[in-house]
Design a protein around this motif. Structure first.
Motif, PDB file in Angstrom:
ATOM      1  N   LEU A   1       0.817  -1.219   0.000  1.00  0.00           N
ATOM      2  CA  LEU A   1       0.000   0.000   0.000  1.00  0.00           C
ATOM      3  C   LEU A   1       0.846   1.264   0.000  1.00  0.00           C
ATOM      4  N   ARG A   2       1.933   1.247   0.798  1.00  0.00           N
ATOM      5  CA  ARG A   2       2.767   2.453   0.864  1.00  0.00           C
ATOM      6  C   ARG A   2       3.359   2.793  -0.514  1.00  0.00           C
ATOM      7  N   ARG A   3       3.787   1.744  -1.249  1.00  0.00           N
ATOM      8  CA  ARG A   3       4.339   1.996  -2.587  1.00  0.00           C
ATOM      9  C   ARG A   3       3.244   2.539  -3.518  1.00  0.00           C
ATOM     10  N   ALA A   4       2.047   2.016  -3.385  1.00  0.00           N
ATOM     11  CA  ALA A   4       0.934   2.533  -4.195  1.00  0.00           C
ATOM     12  C   ALA A   4       0.669   4.001  -3.859  1.00  0.00           C
ATOM     13  N   GLN A   5       0.713   4.327  -2.558  1.00  0.00           N
ATOM     14  CA  GLN A   5       0.448   5.721  -2.141  1.00  0.00           C
ATOM     15  C   GLN A   5       1.516   6.657  -2.700  1.00  0.00           C
ATOM     16  N   GLU A   6       2.781   6.242  -2.592  1.00  0.00           N
ATOM     17  CA  GLU A   6       3.876   7.098  -3.095  1.00  0.00           C
ATOM     18  C   GLU A   6       3.768   7.294  -4.608  1.00  0.00           C
ATOM     19  N   THR A   7       3.403   6.221  -5.289  1.00  0.00           N
ATOM     20  CA  THR A   7       3.348   6.297  -6.756  1.00  0.00           C
ATOM     21  C   THR A   7       2.127   7.101  -7.214  1.00  0.00           C
ATOM     22  N   ALA A   8       1.025   6.961  -6.487  1.00  0.00           N
ATOM     23  CA  ALA A   8      -0.218   7.646  -6.885  1.00  0.00           C
ATOM     24  C   ALA A   8      -0.187   9.142  -6.557  1.00  0.00           C
ATOM     25  N   ALA A   9       0.585   9.505  -5.514  1.00  0.00           N
ATOM     26  CA  ALA A   9       0.517  10.879  -4.992  1.00  0.00           C
ATOM     27  C   ALA A   9       0.658  11.965  -6.064  1.00  0.00           C
ATOM     28  N   PRO A  10       1.676  11.899  -6.941  1.00  0.00           N
ATOM     29  CA  PRO A  10       1.813  13.005  -7.914  1.00  0.00           C
ATOM     30  C   PRO A  10       0.627  13.136  -8.853  1.00  0.00           C
ATOM     31  N   TYR A  11      -0.197  12.077  -8.941  1.00  0.00           N
ATOM     32  CA  TYR A  11      -1.289  12.091  -9.901  1.00  0.00           C
ATOM     33  C   TYR A  11      -2.648  12.346  -9.233  1.00  0.00           C
ATOM     34  N   GLY A  12      -2.636  12.469  -7.902  1.00  0.00           N
ATOM     35  CA  GLY A  12      -3.867  12.768  -7.182  1.00  0.00           C
ATOM     36  C   GLY A  12      -4.941  11.722  -7.391  1.00  0.00           C
ATOM     37  N   CYS A  13      -4.532  10.469  -7.559  1.00  0.00           N
ATOM     38  CA  CYS A  13      -5.522   9.411  -7.794  1.00  0.00           C
ATOM     39  C   CYS A  13      -5.531   8.446  -6.616  1.00  0.00           C
ATOM     40  N   ALA A  14      -6.431   7.469  -6.662  1.00  0.00           N
ATOM     41  CA  ALA A  14      -6.555   6.509  -5.554  1.00  0.00           C
ATOM     42  C   ALA A  14      -5.360   5.568  -5.525  1.00  0.00           C
ATOM     43  N   SER A  15      -4.988   5.148  -4.331  1.00  0.00           N
ATOM     44  CA  SER A  15      -3.959   4.115  -4.178  1.00  0.00           C
ATOM     45  C   SER A  15      -4.634   2.869  -3.612  1.00  0.00           C
ATOM     46  N   VAL A  16      -4.257   1.729  -4.160  1.00  0.00           N
ATOM     47  CA  VAL A  16      -4.972   0.490  -3.857  1.00  0.00           C
ATOM     48  C   VAL A  16      -3.966  -0.587  -3.483  1.00  0.00           C
ATOM     49  N   GLU A  17      -4.268  -1.335  -2.405  1.00  0.00           N
ATOM     50  CA  GLU A  17      -3.414  -2.465  -2.044  1.00  0.00           C
ATOM     51  C   GLU A  17      -3.986  -3.724  -2.701  1.00  0.00           C
ATOM     52  N   GLY A  18      -3.190  -4.342  -3.564  1.00  0.00           N
ATOM     53  CA  GLY A  18      -3.624  -5.584  -4.212  1.00  0.00           C
ATOM     54  C   GLY A  18      -4.255  -5.307  -5.568  1.00  0.00           C
ATOM     55  N   TYR A  19      -3.849  -6.114  -6.539  1.00  0.00           N
ATOM     56  CA  TYR A  19      -4.320  -5.897  -7.912  1.00  0.00           C
ATOM     57  C   TYR A  19      -5.809  -6.242  -8.062  1.00  0.00           C
ATOM     58  N   ASP A  20      -6.267  -7.283  -7.341  1.00  0.00           N
ATOM     59  CA  ASP A  20      -7.692  -7.657  -7.435  1.00  0.00           C
ATOM     60  C   ASP A  20      -8.587  -6.497  -7.012  1.00  0.00           C
ATOM     61  N   ASN A  21      -8.138  -5.753  -6.000  1.00  0.00           N
ATOM     62  CA  ASN A  21      -8.964  -4.641  -5.506  1.00  0.00           C
ATOM     63  C   ASN A  21      -9.081  -3.532  -6.546  1.00  0.00           C
ATOM     64  N   LEU A  22      -8.020  -3.357  -7.337  1.00  0.00           N
ATOM     65  CA  LEU A  22      -8.122  -2.359  -8.408  1.00  0.00           C
ATOM     66  C   LEU A  22      -9.098  -2.836  -9.487  1.00  0.00           C
ATOM     67  N   LEU A  23      -9.006  -4.130  -9.815  1.00  0.00           N
ATOM     68  CA  LEU A  23      -9.888  -4.646 -10.876  1.00  0.00           C
ATOM     69  C   LEU A  23     -11.358  -4.598 -10.465  1.00  0.00           C
ATOM     70  N   ALA A  24     -11.622  -4.565  -9.164  1.00  0.00           N
ATOM     71  CA  ALA A  24     -13.015  -4.532  -8.686  1.00  0.00           C
ATOM     72  C   ALA A  24     -13.603  -3.117  -8.721  1.00  0.00           C
ATOM     73  N   ARG A  25     -12.786  -2.127  -9.026  1.00  0.00           N
ATOM     74  CA  ARG A  25     -13.278  -0.732  -8.943  1.00  0.00           C
ATOM     75  C   ARG A  25     -14.153  -0.358 -10.149  1.00  0.00           C
ATOM     76  N   ASP A  26     -15.192   0.429  -9.873  1.00  0.00           N
ATOM     77  CA  ASP A  26     -16.079   0.900 -10.938  1.00  0.00           C
ATOM     78  C   ASP A  26     -15.502   2.097 -11.691  1.00  0.00           C
ATOM     79  N   ASP A  27     -14.499   2.752 -11.085  1.00  0.00           N
ATOM     80  CA  ASP A  27     -13.958   3.951 -11.745  1.00  0.00           C
ATOM     81  C   ASP A  27     -12.728   3.623 -12.598  1.00  0.00           C
ATOM     82  N   VAL A  28     -12.568   2.360 -12.974  1.00  0.00           N
ATOM     83  CA  VAL A  28     -11.462   1.950 -13.861  1.00  0.00           C
ATOM     84  C   VAL A  28     -12.064   1.285 -15.100  1.00  0.00           C
ATOM     85  N   ASP A  29     -11.814   1.889 -16.277  1.00  0.00           N
ATOM     86  CA  ASP A  29     -12.293   1.308 -17.544  1.00  0.00           C
ATOM     87  C   ASP A  29     -11.222   0.443 -18.196  1.00  0.00           C
TER      88      ASP A  29
END
Ligand SMILES: NC(=O)c1ccc[n+]([C@@H]2O[C@H](COP(=O)([O-])OP(=O)(O)OC[C@H]3O[C@@H](n4cnc5c(N)ncnc54)[C@H](OP(=O)(O)O)[C@@H]3O)[C@@H](O)[C@H]2O)c1
Length: 319
Positions: free
Chosen positions: A37-65
């Motif tokens: 999660l910390r790596r996701a947060q650091e990587t997402a920060a410059p882009y102001g987007c959500a950070s997600v722990e685990g790839y499955d959790n990203l695939l479950a999101r409705d805001d990802v096309d």
């Protein structure tokens, strides 16, 4: 807007593709996932987007096309399949898969679900290759093509040395000259012969050479590896002259490439405009969503790579 999620905080994602996705027209980065999660947060920060722990959790999101997938090559097939089954379009890093049959089933899956699956060869979108194509008539009929991509050895723990993660020079750097040969010589290439050099310590191929031919006997000599001084080159030799690009595959965004031509004994070196090939690759992906997956090119590439592997003479690499 096409809403992108990124699966894994890979070097190529942080250095090139995330900045490109953020700048690309019609694209928005909505989430970045990492195993940590910390790596996701650091990587997402410059882009102001959500950070997600685990790839499955990203695939479950409705805001990802759509997802950008820069995992080690041996994990591509598993996660492309999961992403497609979750209803996401997929822009996967090269090599798309380790095996041809994996590519075949993923292309079929994408087509069955009406989703776009693309293998990210960003160099195809750099304007230097359009200039080369315009310049080809000046060198007459193409007689021979050659290309190379070699890099120095990597740190020993790099996934590229692990067979289970799809390591090896053929899948990592060899795929660039193989793709470039098809760009300039067309799609009907066959493997005449190949040599792959195995590092007994690393258990993967660390270098190789390939000879391809068209049915008319126009040849492509390709060399690649990671036991080399850094070098990338693409050259075309015709009946009336020759031309050469020195940074054909991954030039930095601000690098002005040089096209060297020799026609009738006269040598010219033309400095071409720098280009943002990753931005263009992202925009081309977004523009292709409506058309869906034309898997033909993915399968030709995977078939050539598999033919190289199955026909290669394996030799131990010397240091
Ligand atoms: N198009 C290009 O110009 C270009 C250039 C370089 C590389 N590539 C391709 O992009 C892909 C990634 O290359 P890279 O050098 O950027 O990779 P990298 O820095 O090694 O990153 C790979 C990422 O995959 C995730 N991962 C998940 N399971 C892993 C495991 N078991 N071992 C290691 N990492 C794991 C990690 O993300 P988390 O820890 O955040 O989950 C890691 O950061 C490869 O397919 C490569 O061929 C393309």
């Amino acid at each position: 807007m096409l809403r992108f999620g990124v699966l894994g905080c890979a070097s190529i994602a942080r250095r090139r593709m995330l900045p490109a996705l953020a700048d690309a027209a019609g694209i928005e980065v909505t989430a970045v996932a990492s195993r940590d999660l910390r790596r996701a947060q650091e990587t997402a920060a410059p882009y102001g987007c959500a950070s997600v722990e685990g790839y499955d959790n990203l695939l479950a999101r409705d805001d990802v096309d759509a997802v950008y997938l820069p995992l080690p090559t041996g994990l591509h097939a598993e996660w492309i399949e999961k992403a497609l089954l979750a209803g996401k379009h997929v822009l996967s890093e090269k090599a798309l898969t380790v095996r041809l049959e994996e590519a075949q089933s993923l292309v079929a899956l994408a087509q069955a679900h009406g989703l776009l699956l693309v293998e990210n060869f960003a160099f195809l979108h750099h304007s230097q290759h359009a200039v080369v194509r315009e310049s080809l008539p000046r060198i007459g009929e193409i007689r021979a093509f050659s290309a190379a991509m070699g890099i120095p050895p990597l740190e020993p723990e790099n996934p590229r040395y692990l067979p289970d993660l799809g390591g090896g020079a053929l899948l990592d750097v060899g795929v660039y000259p193989i793709r470039a040969a098809q760009l300039y010589l067309g799609s009907e290439l066959e493997v005449v012969g190949a040599v792959l050099r195995r590092d007994p310590g690393a258990r993967v191929d660390v270098a190789g050479s390939v000879l391809l031919t068209t049915s008319a006997g126009v040849t492509a000599q390709l060399d690649f590896g990671f036991i080399h001084a850094y070098r990338t080159v693409c050259s075309i030799w015709g009946s009336q002259g020759s031309l050469e690009l020195r940074r054909p595959f991954t030039p930095p965004d601000d690098y002005p490439p040089v096209l060297r031509m020799e026609v009738a004994g006269e040598v010219t070196e033309r400095v071409l405009p720098a280009d943002r090939q990753f931005v263009k690759a992202a925009e081309a992906f977004a523009a292709a969503i409506a058309a869906g997956t034309d898997g033909a090119q993915i399968l030709r590439q995977a078939a050539l790579v598999e033919a190289v592997r199955s026909s290669a003479r394996w030799v131990d690499a010397l240091h």
